[in-house]
Design a protein around this motif. Structure first.
Motif, PDB file in Angstrom:
ATOM      1  N   CYS A  25       0.844  -1.203   0.000  1.00  0.00           N
ATOM      2  CA  CYS A  25       0.000   0.000   0.000  1.00  0.00           C
ATOM      3  C   CYS A  25       0.875   1.248   0.000  1.00  0.00           C
ATOM      4  CB  CYS A  25      -0.916   0.007   1.219  1.00  0.00           C
ATOM      5  SG  CYS A  25      -2.365  -1.013   0.982  1.00  0.00           S
ATOM      6  N   CYS A  26       2.148   1.068  -0.267  1.00  0.00           N
ATOM      7  CA  CYS A  26       3.073   2.197  -0.309  1.00  0.00           C
ATOM      8  C   CYS A  26       3.774   2.227  -1.659  1.00  0.00           C
ATOM      9  CB  CYS A  26       4.108   2.083   0.800  1.00  0.00           C
ATOM     10  SG  CYS A  26       5.014   0.526   0.776  1.00  0.00           S
ATOM     11  N   SER A  27       4.228   3.384  -2.016  1.00  0.00           N
ATOM     12  CA  SER A  27       4.961   3.538  -3.275  1.00  0.00           C
ATOM     13  C   SER A  27       6.460   3.401  -3.015  1.00  0.00           C
ATOM     14  CB  SER A  27       4.668   4.913  -3.875  1.00  0.00           C
ATOM     15  OG  SER A  27       5.219   5.913  -3.045  1.00  0.00           O
ATOM     16  N   PRO A  28       7.243   3.152  -4.047  1.00  0.00           N
ATOM     17  CA  PRO A  28       8.687   3.104  -3.869  1.00  0.00           C
ATOM     18  C   PRO A  28       9.258   4.402  -3.294  1.00  0.00           C
ATOM     19  CG  PRO A  28       8.109   2.090  -5.949  1.00  0.00           C
ATOM     20  CD  PRO A  28       6.851   2.728  -5.396  1.00  0.00           C
ATOM     21  N   SER A  29       8.690   5.539  -3.651  1.00  0.00           N
ATOM     22  CA  SER A  29       9.206   6.806  -3.110  1.00  0.00           C
ATOM     23  C   SER A  29       8.922   6.918  -1.613  1.00  0.00           C
ATOM     24  CB  SER A  29       8.625   7.999  -3.865  1.00  0.00           C
ATOM     25  OG  SER A  29       7.225   8.045  -3.727  1.00  0.00           O
ATOM     26  N   THR A  30       7.787   6.405  -1.164  1.00  0.00           N
ATOM     27  CA  THR A  30       7.491   6.398   0.272  1.00  0.00           C
ATOM     28  C   THR A  30       8.495   5.523   1.003  1.00  0.00           C
ATOM     29  OG1 THR A  30       5.138   6.753  -0.094  1.00  0.00           O
ATOM     30  CG2 THR A  30       5.763   5.798   2.016  1.00  0.00           C
ATOM     31  N   VAL A  31       8.754   4.349   0.451  1.00  0.00           N
ATOM     32  CA  VAL A  31       9.690   3.415   1.077  1.00  0.00           C
ATOM     33  C   VAL A  31      11.088   4.017   1.146  1.00  0.00           C
ATOM     34  CG1 VAL A  31      10.824   1.173   0.797  1.00  0.00           C
ATOM     35  CG2 VAL A  31       8.360   1.381   0.501  1.00  0.00           C
ATOM     36  N   LYS A  32      11.494   4.676   0.091  1.00  0.00           N
ATOM     37  CA  LYS A  32      12.824   5.298   0.092  1.00  0.00           C
ATOM     38  C   LYS A  32      12.939   6.339   1.203  1.00  0.00           C
ATOM     39  CE  LYS A  32      16.450   6.739  -2.857  1.00  0.00           C
ATOM     40  NZ  LYS A  32      17.126   6.080  -3.918  1.00  0.00           N
ATOM     41  N   GLY A  33      11.852   7.028   1.491  1.00  0.00           N
ATOM     42  CA  GLY A  33      11.851   8.030   2.556  1.00  0.00           C
ATOM     43  C   GLY A  33      11.906   7.466   3.952  1.00  0.00           C
ATOM     44  N   ILE A  34      11.665   6.176   4.098  1.00  0.00           N
ATOM     45  CA  ILE A  34      11.676   5.550   5.419  1.00  0.00           C
ATOM     46  C   ILE A  34      13.090   5.161   5.838  1.00  0.00           C
ATOM     47  CG2 ILE A  34      10.951   3.479   6.692  1.00  0.00           C
ATOM     48  CD1 ILE A  34       8.339   3.576   5.084  1.00  0.00           C
ATOM     49  N   GLY A  35      13.955   4.878   4.930  1.00  0.00           N
ATOM     50  CA  GLY A  35      15.263   4.309   5.226  1.00  0.00           C
ATOM     51  C   GLY A  35      16.203   5.192   6.010  1.00  0.00           C
ATOM     52  N   LEU A  36      17.421   4.738   6.119  1.00  0.00           N
ATOM     53  CA  LEU A  36      18.423   5.448   6.906  1.00  0.00           C
ATOM     54  C   LEU A  36      18.636   6.877   6.421  1.00  0.00           C
ATOM     55  CD1 LEU A  36      21.045   2.626   7.476  1.00  0.00           C
ATOM     56  CD2 LEU A  36      19.354   3.509   9.074  1.00  0.00           C
ATOM     57  N   GLU A  37      18.423   7.089   5.118  1.00  0.00           N
ATOM     58  CA  GLU A  37      18.536   8.446   4.602  1.00  0.00           C
ATOM     59  C   GLU A  37      17.198   9.176   4.691  1.00  0.00           C
ATOM     60  OE1 GLU A  37      16.957   5.834   1.564  1.00  0.00           O
ATOM     61  OE2 GLU A  37      18.757   5.643   2.761  1.00  0.00           O
ATOM     62  N   GLY A  38      16.173   8.491   5.184  1.00  0.00           N
ATOM     63  CA  GLY A  38      14.818   9.040   5.226  1.00  0.00           C
ATOM     64  C   GLY A  38      14.545   9.930   6.423  1.00  0.00           C
ATOM     65  N   TYR A  39      13.278  10.226   6.615  1.00  0.00           N
ATOM     66  CA  TYR A  39      12.865  11.233   7.579  1.00  0.00           C
ATOM     67  C   TYR A  39      13.195  10.886   9.025  1.00  0.00           C
ATOM     68  CZ  TYR A  39       8.742   8.344   8.586  1.00  0.00           C
ATOM     69  OH  TYR A  39       7.914   7.328   8.950  1.00  0.00           O
ATOM     70  N   LEU A  40      13.158   9.621   9.421  1.00  0.00           N
ATOM     71  CA  LEU A  40      13.409   9.287  10.820  1.00  0.00           C
ATOM     72  C   LEU A  40      14.806   9.681  11.259  1.00  0.00           C
ATOM     73  CD1 LEU A  40      11.757   5.759  11.064  1.00  0.00           C
ATOM     74  CD2 LEU A  40      10.922   7.885  12.052  1.00  0.00           C
ATOM     75  N   LEU A  41      15.782   9.404  10.415  1.00  0.00           N
ATOM     76  CA  LEU A  41      17.164   9.716  10.774  1.00  0.00           C
ATOM     77  C   LEU A  41      17.617  11.057  10.234  1.00  0.00           C
ATOM     78  CD1 LEU A  41      18.721   6.189  10.336  1.00  0.00           C
ATOM     79  CD2 LEU A  41      18.036   7.318  12.429  1.00  0.00           C
ATOM     80  N   ALA A  42      17.136  11.419   9.068  1.00  0.00           N
ATOM     81  CA  ALA A  42      17.574  12.675   8.467  1.00  0.00           C
ATOM     82  C   ALA A  42      17.170  13.870   9.329  1.00  0.00           C
ATOM     83  CB  ALA A  42      17.005  12.824   7.060  1.00  0.00           C
ATOM     84  N   GLU A  43      16.031  13.775   9.974  1.00  0.00           N
ATOM     85  CA  GLU A  43      15.565  14.859  10.824  1.00  0.00           C
ATOM     86  C   GLU A  43      16.179  14.792  12.219  1.00  0.00           C
ATOM     87  OE1 GLU A  43      13.781  17.400   9.756  1.00  0.00           O
ATOM     88  OE2 GLU A  43      13.776  16.497   7.761  1.00  0.00           O
ATOM     89  N   GLY A  44      16.959  13.768  12.485  1.00  0.00           N
ATOM     90  CA  GLY A  44      17.638  13.656  13.768  1.00  0.00           C
ATOM     91  C   GLY A  44      16.806  13.054  14.885  1.00  0.00           C
ATOM     92  N   TYR A  45      15.619  12.560  14.583  1.00  0.00           N
ATOM     93  CA  TYR A  45      14.755  12.040  15.632  1.00  0.00           C
ATOM     94  C   TYR A  45      15.343  10.826  16.332  1.00  0.00           C
ATOM     95  CZ  TYR A  45      11.267  15.164  13.708  1.00  0.00           C
ATOM     96  OH  TYR A  45      10.607  16.273  13.265  1.00  0.00           O
ATOM     97  N   LEU A  46      16.101  10.014  15.615  1.00  0.00           N
ATOM     98  CA  LEU A  46      16.663   8.806  16.220  1.00  0.00           C
ATOM     99  C   LEU A  46      18.135   8.939  16.563  1.00  0.00           C
ATOM    100  CD1 LEU A  46      14.981   5.996  14.092  1.00  0.00           C
ATOM    101  CD2 LEU A  46      14.237   6.982  16.245  1.00  0.00           C
ATOM    102  N   THR A  47      18.729  10.056  16.253  1.00  0.00           N
ATOM    103  CA  THR A  47      20.158  10.203  16.513  1.00  0.00           C
ATOM    104  C   THR A  47      20.470  11.240  17.578  1.00  0.00           C
ATOM    105  OG1 THR A  47      20.386  11.870  14.793  1.00  0.00           O
ATOM    106  CG2 THR A  47      20.729   9.582  14.138  1.00  0.00           C
ATOM    107  N   GLY A  48      19.450  11.989  18.020  1.00  0.00           N
ATOM    108  CA  GLY A  48      19.678  13.037  18.994  1.00  0.00           C
ATOM    109  C   GLY A  48      20.182  14.318  18.375  1.00  0.00           C
ATOM    110  N   ALA A  49      20.205  14.387  17.032  1.00  0.00           N
ATOM    111  CA  ALA A  49      20.751  15.558  16.346  1.00  0.00           C
ATOM    112  C   ALA A  49      19.696  16.615  16.044  1.00  0.00           C
ATOM    113  CB  ALA A  49      21.419  15.121  15.044  1.00  0.00           C
ATOM    114  N   SER A  50      18.441  16.322  16.332  1.00  0.00           N
ATOM    115  CA  SER A  50      17.367  17.260  16.020  1.00  0.00           C
ATOM    116  C   SER A  50      17.409  18.453  16.964  1.00  0.00           C
ATOM    117  CB  SER A  50      16.014  16.556  16.146  1.00  0.00           C
ATOM    118  OG  SER A  50      14.978  17.470  15.944  1.00  0.00           O
TER     119      SER A  50
END
Length: 85
Positions: A25-50
């Motif tokens: 139910c997701c597109s390839p572009s959505t999936v690409k946004g989830i990965g390590l380069e995606g929003y969870l880590l890119a925004e710093g939410y999981l690394t403490g960098a936010s």
């Protein structure tokens, strides 16, 4: 999210959510946004960098993998559609 699940082809550079590609139910572009380069880590939410007040201390690789897996489930699983709306 797509309205109806269907097979998707994820490029070789996409490592996450592959278990959903036969009926996603997701597109390839959505999936690409989830990965390590995606929003969870890119925004710093999981690394403490936010810089936001929601920033957390850096988390382990196992914890990062859990959040990526959870995001794949939410965005790609065909059975979650009725709860997303």
């Amino acid at each position: 999210h797509k309205e109806v699940s269907s097979p998707e082809v994820f490029n070789a550079d996409v490592k996450q959510c592959r278990e959903y590609q036969s009926e996603a139910c997701c597109s390839p572009s959505t999936v690409k946004g989830i990965g390590l380069e995606g929003y969870l880590l890119a925004e710093g939410y999981l690394t403490g960098a936010s810089d936001t007040s929601y920033s957390c201390p850096a988390v382990s690789a196992k914890c990062q993998a859990f959040f990526i897996e959870e995001a794949c489930f939410y965005h790609c699983d065909k059975n979650l559609g009725k709860w997303r709306k």
